[in-house]
Design a protein around this motif. Structure first.
Motif, short mmCIF file in Angstrom:
data_model
loop_
_atom_site.label_atom_id
_atom_site.label_comp_id
_atom_site.label_asym_id
_atom_site.label_seq_id
_atom_site.Cartn_x
_atom_site.Cartn_y
_atom_site.Cartn_z
N ILE A 108 0.79 -1.07 -0.12
CA ILE A 108 0.01 -0.08 -0.14
C ILE A 108 1.03 1.23 0.12
CG2 ILE A 108 -1.87 1.16 1.05
CD1 ILE A 108 -2.63 -1.69 0.25
N GLY A 109 0.81 2.14 -1.05
CA GLY A 109 1.57 3.38 -1.15
C GLY A 109 3.12 2.73 -1.32
N ARG A 110 3.89 3.59 -0.70
CA ARG A 110 5.37 3.39 -0.95
C ARG A 110 6.15 3.04 0.34
NH1 ARG A 110 7.60 5.46 -5.66
NH2 ARG A 110 6.33 7.05 -6.86
N ALA A 111 7.07 2.07 -0.08
CA ALA A 111 7.94 1.60 1.15
C ALA A 111 9.11 2.63 1.17
CB ALA A 111 8.18 0.11 1.05
N SER A 112 9.46 2.86 2.35
CA SER A 112 10.76 3.62 2.58
C SER A 112 11.76 2.90 3.34
CB SER A 112 10.27 4.88 3.18
OG SER A 112 9.81 4.88 4.65
N GLY A 113 12.96 3.35 2.92
CA GLY A 113 14.08 2.51 3.65
C GLY A 113 15.31 3.51 3.77
N ARG A 114 16.06 3.11 4.47
CA ARG A 114 17.46 3.95 4.84
C ARG A 114 18.35 3.04 5.26
NH1 ARG A 114 18.94 8.91 5.07
NH2 ARG A 114 20.75 9.56 6.49
N ALA A 119 23.19 -1.99 8.06
CA ALA A 119 21.75 -2.12 8.19
C ALA A 119 21.09 -1.47 7.43
CB ALA A 119 21.47 -1.80 9.70
N LEU A 120 19.77 -2.09 7.13
CA LEU A 120 18.89 -1.34 6.58
C LEU A 120 17.56 -1.45 7.24
CD1 LEU A 120 16.87 -0.39 3.89
CD2 LEU A 120 16.85 -2.53 3.42
N GLN A 121 16.55 -0.19 7.39
CA GLN A 121 15.40 -0.32 8.06
C GLN A 121 14.54 -0.09 6.78
OE1 GLN A 121 14.15 2.69 10.99
NE2 GLN A 121 12.69 1.22 11.71
N TRP A 122 13.44 -1.09 6.52
CA TRP A 122 12.50 -0.68 5.50
C TRP A 122 11.07 -0.76 6.03
CZ3 TRP A 122 13.06 0.44 0.72
CH2 TRP A 122 12.38 0.15 -0.21
N ILE A 123 10.25 0.12 5.76
CA ILE A 123 9.06 0.31 6.51
C ILE A 123 7.81 0.23 5.25
CG2 ILE A 123 7.46 1.86 7.77
CD1 ILE A 123 9.52 1.22 9.69
N TYR A 124 7.00 -0.47 5.60
CA TYR A 124 6.01 -0.49 4.47
C TYR A 124 4.56 -1.32 4.87
CZ TYR A 124 7.61 -5.29 3.94
OH TYR A 124 8.17 -6.48 3.97
N THR A 125 3.46 -0.72 4.34
CA THR A 125 2.25 -1.58 4.59
C THR A 125 2.03 -2.64 3.50
OG1 THR A 125 1.21 0.07 5.97
CG2 THR A 125 -0.12 -1.26 5.29
N LEU A 126 1.54 -3.74 3.83
CA LEU A 126 1.48 -4.76 3.07
C LEU A 126 0.00 -5.28 3.05
CD1 LEU A 126 3.01 -6.99 1.05
CD2 LEU A 126 3.12 -8.34 3.21
N HIS A 138 1.36 -3.75 8.82
CA HIS A 138 2.54 -2.81 8.93
C HIS A 138 3.60 -3.68 9.13
CE1 HIS A 138 4.97 0.91 9.53
NE2 HIS A 138 5.34 0.32 10.78
N PHE A 139 4.81 -3.35 8.34
CA PHE A 139 5.87 -4.12 8.52
C PHE A 139 7.03 -3.06 9.06
CE2 PHE A 139 4.00 -7.22 6.44
CZ PHE A 139 4.76 -8.41 6.55
N ASP A 140 8.01 -3.58 10.03
CA ASP A 140 9.15 -2.57 10.29
C ASP A 140 10.16 -3.68 10.08
OD1 ASP A 140 11.01 -1.16 11.18
OD2 ASP A 140 10.37 -1.21 13.46
N ASP A 141 10.76 -3.72 8.82
CA ASP A 141 11.57 -4.70 8.35
C ASP A 141 13.33 -4.23 8.45
OD1 ASP A 141 12.81 -6.75 6.75
OD2 ASP A 141 11.46 -6.26 5.06
N TRP A 142 13.98 -4.82 9.23
CA TRP A 142 15.16 -4.81 9.38
C TRP A 142 16.39 -5.84 8.81
CZ3 TRP A 142 17.53 -0.73 11.97
CH2 TRP A 142 16.80 0.42 12.71
N MET A 143 17.33 -5.26 8.13
CA MET A 143 18.35 -6.26 7.36
C MET A 143 19.61 -6.01 7.77
SD MET A 143 16.88 -6.62 3.63
CE MET A 143 15.38 -6.96 3.18
N TYR A 144 20.69 -7.03 8.12
CA TYR A 144 21.93 -6.82 8.55
C TYR A 144 22.74 -7.60 7.82
CZ TYR A 144 19.22 -5.13 12.61
OH TYR A 144 18.24 -4.58 13.51
N LEU A 145 23.86 -6.95 7.06
CA LEU A 145 24.67 -7.67 6.43
C LEU A 145 25.82 -8.34 7.09
CD1 LEU A 145 25.56 -8.66 3.50
CD2 LEU A 145 26.95 -6.26 3.26
N GLN A 146 26.05 -9.39 6.99
CA GLN A 146 27.13 -10.22 7.77
C GLN A 146 28.34 -10.38 6.67
OE1 GLN A 146 26.72 -10.74 11.25
NE2 GLN A 146 24.95 -9.45 10.35
#
Length: 176
Positions: A108-114, A119-126, A138-146
């Motif tokens: 729904i709408g646009r996801a936004s990430g930083r 690390a990446l924080q990715w916020i969106y509504t699915l 609502h998703f509060d999505d975190w990614m961490y590169l190892q």
């Protein structure tokens, strides 16, 4: 309800929305660059746990990813443990040095990430189909590169501010 219990309830609900700022990870290494990591084929394995911690679904995902300039496409192919399949195509745009937006048919709408550091924080509504109904979650999505091209992913799902569960996932880039 008197003022004091209502104020305490409001503080409790709002503090549940607060979290870590992605900039906390700015010195972490290796540095995550979405347009480099998600360029080629990436495999992922994950599961969804409900709010009680019970695993509800497991899945494998293959991501065929490509970038052209500041535009990226992540073509995700999911296979779930019950045999069902799903596809999601993300169309990403790099909007700043560390900022991204994204769209997909079920977002729904646009996801936004930083991105900051590893690390990446990715916020969106699915729009999430569950049985015969579709819920906006609502998703509060975190990614961490190892090291070794492994990317850990933890997403918290909420509806009306209440935690529904988590998606845990790890990605591994194929040899390019």
């Amino acid at each position: 309800m008197s003022f004091k219990p209502m104020a305490l309830l409001t503080v409790a609900v709002l503090s549940g929305c607060a979290g870590v700022d992605v900039n906390h990870y700015e010195d972490e290494r290796p540095v995550l660059k979405l347009e480099e990591y998600f360029n080629g084929t990436v495999d992922g394995w994950g599961m969804f746990q409900n709010r009680d911690g019970r695993v509800v679904k497991r899945f494998k995902v293959v991501v065929d990813a490509s970038w052209e300039g500041d535009q990226g496409v992540l073509d995700e192919h999911f296979t779930y443990s019950d045999g069902t399949k799903q596809q999601r195509i993300w169309r990403l745009t790099k909007t700043g040095e560390n900022d991204y937006t994204g769209m997909a048919d079920d977002v729904i709408g646009r996801a936004s990430g930083r991105v900051s550091g590893n690390a990446l924080q990715w916020i969106y509504t699915l729009s999430l189909p569950v049985g015969e109904k579709v819920y906006q979650v609502h998703f509060d999505d975190w990614m961490y590169l190892q090291e070794d091209d492994v990317l850990l992913n933890r997403s918290v799902m909420r509806k009306f501010g209440f935690r529904l569960g988590e998606v845990l996932l790890f990605f591994k880039r194929r040899d390019q």
